[in-house]
Design a protein around this motif. Sequence first.
Motif, PDB file in Angstrom:
ATOM      1  N   ILE A 169       5.606   7.888  -4.504  1.00 37.97           N
ATOM      2  CA  ILE A 169       6.984   7.083  -4.455  1.00 37.97           C
ATOM      3  C   ILE A 169       8.121   7.829  -4.825  1.00 37.97           C
ATOM      4  O   ILE A 169       9.069   8.050  -4.013  1.00 37.97           O
ATOM      5  CB  ILE A 169       6.846   5.971  -5.435  1.00 37.97           C
ATOM      6  CG1 ILE A 169       5.765   4.987  -4.730  1.00 37.97           C
ATOM      7  CG2 ILE A 169       8.118   5.107  -5.212  1.00 37.97           C
ATOM      8  CD1 ILE A 169       5.278   3.952  -5.607  1.00 37.97           C
ATOM      9  N   LEU A 170       7.976   8.752  -5.771  1.00 41.64           N
ATOM     10  CA  LEU A 170       9.222   9.455  -6.305  1.00 41.64           C
ATOM     11  C   LEU A 170       9.798  10.541  -5.566  1.00 41.64           C
ATOM     12  O   LEU A 170      10.952  10.860  -5.591  1.00 41.64           O
ATOM     13  CB  LEU A 170       8.943   9.907  -7.656  1.00 41.64           C
ATOM     14  CG  LEU A 170       8.652   8.892  -8.911  1.00 41.64           C
ATOM     15  CD1 LEU A 170       8.533   9.816 -10.191  1.00 41.64           C
ATOM     16  CD2 LEU A 170       9.614   8.016  -9.161  1.00 41.64           C
ATOM     17  N   SER A 171       8.681  10.968  -4.969  1.00 36.96           N
ATOM     18  CA  SER A 171       9.265  12.164  -3.962  1.00 36.96           C
ATOM     19  C   SER A 171       9.840  11.722  -2.497  1.00 36.96           C
ATOM     20  O   SER A 171      10.259  12.370  -1.559  1.00 36.96           O
ATOM     21  CB  SER A 171       7.908  13.185  -3.549  1.00 36.96           C
ATOM     22  OG  SER A 171       6.854  12.380  -3.043  1.00 36.96           O
TER      23      SER A 171
ATOM     24  N   PHE B 166       0.912  -1.151   0.203  1.00 36.22           N
ATOM     25  CA  PHE B 166       0.292  -0.166  -0.123  1.00 36.22           C
ATOM     26  C   PHE B 166       0.760   1.105   0.002  1.00 36.22           C
ATOM     27  O   PHE B 166       1.967   1.409   0.499  1.00 36.22           O
ATOM     28  CB  PHE B 166      -0.964   0.049   1.361  1.00 36.22           C
ATOM     29  CG  PHE B 166      -2.090  -1.003   1.164  1.00 36.22           C
ATOM     30  CD1 PHE B 166      -3.079  -0.959   0.557  1.00 36.22           C
ATOM     31  CD2 PHE B 166      -1.533  -2.467   1.929  1.00 36.22           C
ATOM     32  CE1 PHE B 166      -4.139  -2.222   0.424  1.00 36.22           C
ATOM     33  CE2 PHE B 166      -2.589  -3.338   1.857  1.00 36.22           C
ATOM     34  CZ  PHE B 166      -3.892  -3.468   1.030  1.00 36.22           C
ATOM     35  N   MET B 167       0.277   2.369  -0.834  1.00 41.84           N
ATOM     36  CA  MET B 167       1.022   3.537  -1.043  1.00 41.84           C
ATOM     37  C   MET B 167       1.623   4.046   0.643  1.00 41.84           C
ATOM     38  O   MET B 167       2.791   4.525   0.678  1.00 41.84           O
ATOM     39  CB  MET B 167       0.306   4.501  -1.718  1.00 41.84           C
ATOM     40  CG  MET B 167       0.981   5.590  -2.046  1.00 41.84           C
ATOM     41  SD  MET B 167       2.377   5.388  -3.489  1.00 41.84           S
ATOM     42  CE  MET B 167       1.444   5.092  -4.793  1.00 41.84           C
ATOM     43  N   GLU B 168       0.749   4.413   1.339  1.00 43.69           N
ATOM     44  CA  GLU B 168       1.123   5.075   2.310  1.00 43.69           C
ATOM     45  C   GLU B 168       2.384   4.676   3.339  1.00 43.69           C
ATOM     46  O   GLU B 168       3.016   5.257   3.697  1.00 43.69           O
ATOM     47  CB  GLU B 168      -0.126   5.358   3.381  1.00 43.69           C
ATOM     48  CG  GLU B 168       0.188   6.247   4.577  1.00 43.69           C
ATOM     49  CD  GLU B 168      -1.053   6.222   5.664  1.00 43.69           C
ATOM     50  OE1 GLU B 168      -1.200   7.127   6.730  1.00 43.69           O
ATOM     51  OE2 GLU B 168      -2.176   6.051   5.103  1.00 43.69           O
ATOM     52  N   PRO B 169       2.168   3.183   3.754  1.00 40.19           N
ATOM     53  CA  PRO B 169       3.318   2.569   4.572  1.00 40.19           C
ATOM     54  C   PRO B 169       4.610   2.606   3.752  1.00 40.19           C
ATOM     55  O   PRO B 169       5.592   2.800   4.220  1.00 40.19           O
ATOM     56  CB  PRO B 169       2.826   1.181   4.932  1.00 40.19           C
ATOM     57  CG  PRO B 169       1.806   1.054   4.152  1.00 40.19           C
ATOM     58  CD  PRO B 169       1.120   2.533   3.593  1.00 40.19           C
ATOM     59  N   LEU B 170       4.416   2.514   2.347  1.00 37.70           N
ATOM     60  CA  LEU B 170       5.707   2.465   1.517  1.00 37.70           C
ATOM     61  C   LEU B 170       6.243   3.720   1.549  1.00 37.70           C
ATOM     62  O   LEU B 170       7.523   3.918   1.586  1.00 37.70           O
ATOM     63  CB  LEU B 170       5.249   2.131   0.127  1.00 37.70           C
ATOM     64  CG  LEU B 170       5.480   0.645  -0.495  1.00 37.70           C
ATOM     65  CD1 LEU B 170       4.976   0.734  -1.860  1.00 37.70           C
ATOM     66  CD2 LEU B 170       6.991   0.335  -0.075  1.00 37.70           C
ATOM     67  N   GLN B 171       5.421   4.898   1.638  1.00 39.89           N
ATOM     68  CA  GLN B 171       5.919   6.287   1.564  1.00 39.89           C
ATOM     69  C   GLN B 171       6.955   6.582   2.804  1.00 39.89           C
ATOM     70  O   GLN B 171       8.033   7.276   2.789  1.00 39.89           O
ATOM     71  CB  GLN B 171       5.075   7.306   1.403  1.00 39.89           C
ATOM     72  CG  GLN B 171       4.222   7.419  -0.173  1.00 39.89           C
ATOM     73  CD  GLN B 171       3.071   8.266   0.132  1.00 39.89           C
ATOM     74  OE1 GLN B 171       2.722   8.860   0.887  1.00 39.89           O
ATOM     75  NE2 GLN B 171       2.499   8.301  -1.167  1.00 39.89           N
TER      76      GLN B 171
END
Length: 815
Positions: free
Chosen positions: A323-325, A292-297
Motif C-alpha cells: 500500500i505505502l509504495s 484485496f491487496m492486489e486491486p487496491l495497489q
Amino acid sequence: MATIGSASFQDGRVASKRLMMLVALLLVSCCLCYGFGDEDNVEVQGNSSSCMESERRALLAIKSDMYDPDDWFSSWTGKDCCGWRGVACNNITAHVTKLDLRYPYTYHQALETIGGSKVNPSLQELKHLEYLDLSMNNFSGAPVPKMISSLVHLEYLNLCYAMFDGLIPPQFGNLSNLHYLDLHGFLGDLYVDDLDWLSRIPSLKHLDMSLVDLSRASNWFHIVNSISTLEVLHLSTTGLPYAPSPLPPFNLTAIATLDLSQNSNIILTMLRWLSNATSLEYLYLSDCGSLFMEPLQVGLASLSNMKELDLSYNFLRGEILGILSNVSGGLKHLDLSWNYLSGDITQTLRSLRHLEYLTLLGNSNITGHIAYLLGNLTNLRHLGLWDNLISGEIPPTVGNFVQLEYLDLSYNGIAGEIPPSIGNLTGLVILDLSKNFFTGQIPSSLGHLTNLESLDLSWNNFVGCIPDTFGTLVHMTRLHLSRNQISEQIPESIGDLQNLQFLSLDNNALTGQIPKTIGRLHRLQKLDVSYNNLSGAKFPDWIQTQQRLQYLYLSRVGLKSSLPVWFLDFSKGLRELNLSSNSLKGQLPVAPQLMLDLSNNSFVGPIPSSFAQATYLYLLSLSRNRIDGSLPPFFCSMHSLKVLDLSNNHLLGEVPNCHSSFPTSLQSLHLNNNNLSGTIPRFLKYCIQLIILDFGENKLFGEIPTWIGRNLSSLKVLRLRSNLLHGTIPANIANLTFLQVLDLSSNNLIGSLPSSLGNFSAMIEKQNDTWSVLHVDNYYYSESILLTTKGEIADYTTVLSLVTFIDLPQHQFYS
C-alpha cells in the motif's frame, strides 16, 4: 434652416418627455409586480426595505413549531424578517431566499438535549427559497415532507441528522437546480426504493446519503455514475447492493471526495473502476470487509492527487509495503488501522514526508524502529501505532515534532528512557506510552505540556517519583501511571489538576498517605491508588466532597477502623468500589451499581437487604470477613452478576433456591468455608457459564445432582470438599471435559469410582488460557482456590490455571 432646427429641438424635448414617462411607468409596474400597494406591501423606513408580509407570516408559523430552548429565535421580531437570524432575502425582490434552521449544537449534544420539532406547512409559501437547512433537529421520526419538492428554486438542501423516518420522496427529483443535497440519515431510519429521481438533478455537486438504506436501489451505481458534476459523494453505511458487471465507463470526472465506508459489497471490478478517478483527493473505504491487496495497489497507483485515504477495519492481509509504495507522495492523512498488515514501515514512510495524520492501530505485526520511523515526518499532528511490534528507543529528536497533538505508541516493544526533549511538544493533547518497556524516571519536562488532556504511562518499568511539575497540567482529564515501580509520596501538586476525572496510580510502590489535596479534584470520577505501600490509617474524609466520583479503588492501602457513617450511604452513588485487603471493620456499605470488592477485611453483621437493589452488579466479593446471618436471595435477580464470592465468613442456613429469576451470567461462585446447610441449589443448573463452583467446608447434604455433569459443561473447578454429601459419584461428571480441579473428598460418598473419570482431557493436555484471572468489564479479578495435598493446605491464585487436581474419597491425584 432655423425653422427646421427649432422643430428638431421641439421634437427632442417631446421625445425626452415621452422617455421619462415610459421609465416612470416601468418603475410603477415593477413596484406593482413586487407587491407594493397590495396586502404584501412592504413598509419603507428611510432607505431600507423589508420582506414580504406573507413570507414574514409564514416564517412566524414555521417558528411556532420549532424547538427553541435558548431563544434562538429571539431576533425574529419586527417587520424586517430579512434581518432575522438564519434568514436572508434577495436584495432586489425582497423575497426570502435562505432559511437556516440548523440546530446549533453538535450531533451528540443534540441527541441528549434536543426536543421535538415539526415542519410547518407554511414552509411551502417560501417559493423563492434557494437555501434550506433543517439539519440536526429532532423531527421525531416524522416522514420527510413532500412539500419540500415544490421549492423548485432550491440549490442547497440539508436534512442531515434531522431524525426523519421512512421513504425519501422520489418527488425530490423536481429539485433540478440542486447543487448540494445532504440526506444523511439517523440510525438507518430513511430508505429509498430506487434512485431514478436522482438522475433528474443533473448539476448536483455534493451528495450525502450516508445511513440511508439503499439496499433496494439496485440501479444505484449507474445513476450515481451518470451525474458527471459530482465532486463530493458520501454513501457510508447504506447497504449498497452489488453493482453488476460490466460496469459502465467511468464518468465522475470531477469527483474529489468519495466515501463508501461500511458497505460490504465493494467488489474487485469497482476497485479497478476507481483507478480512473484521477481527480480523487479523499477516499474512505473503512470497514468494507472484502478488500484485496492486489486491486487496491492498482487503484491507488493511479490516484496521484490523493490527500486522505482511510482503509481501516478491513481484512487486508499482506505486506504494508504493497500500500505505502503505491499511494501518492502528497498524502496527508492515512488510516490503515485494524487490519492484518505486516512488514517493516521504516523505509517506506520516508517518501510520505507530507503526512499529518498516520494511524496503524491494531495490526499487531507491523515492525519498525521508532527512531527511523519518525524520520523526517515533522508535519505529523496525529500518530497512532497502538498494538504493533514497533521497537527501539524514542530519540531525542522527538522534540522536533512540534506539530504533534496526538501520540499513541502503546502496546509495542519500545524501551529505554523518555527523552526530556519530549517537553518541547507543547501542542500535545493525548500522550499514550502504556504497555511498553520504558525504564528510568518520568521526565519532569512533561510538566511543560500544558495542553495535555490525557497521559498514560501505565504498564512500564518507570522508577522514581511522580514529578511535582505535573501540577501545571491543568487541562488534564486522565492520568494513568499504574503498574510501574514508582515510589515516594504522591505529590501535593496533584490537587492542582482541577479538570482531572480519572486518576490511576495503582500497583506501584508509593508511600506515605493519600494527600488531602486530591479532595480539591471536584470533577474526579475514578480514583485508584490500590496495591501500594500507602499508610492510610483512617478512611479519608475528603472523599465525601467528591460528588462526581464513580469508581473508587483503595485496596491494600492500610485503611483501618470502621467506615464513617456518611460513607455507608455515599457508596450507593458509586459504580465500582474496591476496598479489599485493608483493616476495615463495622457495617457493610450500600452496594454500588456495578462492582463491590470488600474482601479481606473485618466487616461484621448480616448482608444488608439493600443489596437486592443493586441488580446490575457484575462482581461482588465479600470473602474473608466476619459476615454472619442467613444468605438472603438478593443474587437471584442479578442477571449481570459474573463473580459472587462470599467465602470464609460465618453465613448459615440454606442457600436460597431462586424460583423465577436466575443469575444466568454467573461464571465464578465461591461459598466455601461457611456454615451453609441444605442441598446443592437447583437454580445452578441454569448457570451454564459457570467456570468455578466452590461449596467446600460447609454442611451441605444430599446427593451430588446429575445435572452438574449435564448442564455445567464449562466447569474448570468443582470443589465440594468437607460437606455431608452422600450417595455415589455421578458417572456423567466425566462429561466435564474442561475440568482441571475436582475435589469431592471428606464427604459420605460410597461406591466405586466411575471408569469414565479418565475422560478429563483438560487434566491431560496442557492448557494455555489464563482463566484464573477473569476480565470482568474493566476489572481483573484473580481467582483463589484452597487445595489440600498430603495434609498441607495451599492457596493457588496466579498459577491456578496451570494446576490439575483430583481429590476423591480415599483417592488423590495432583500435578
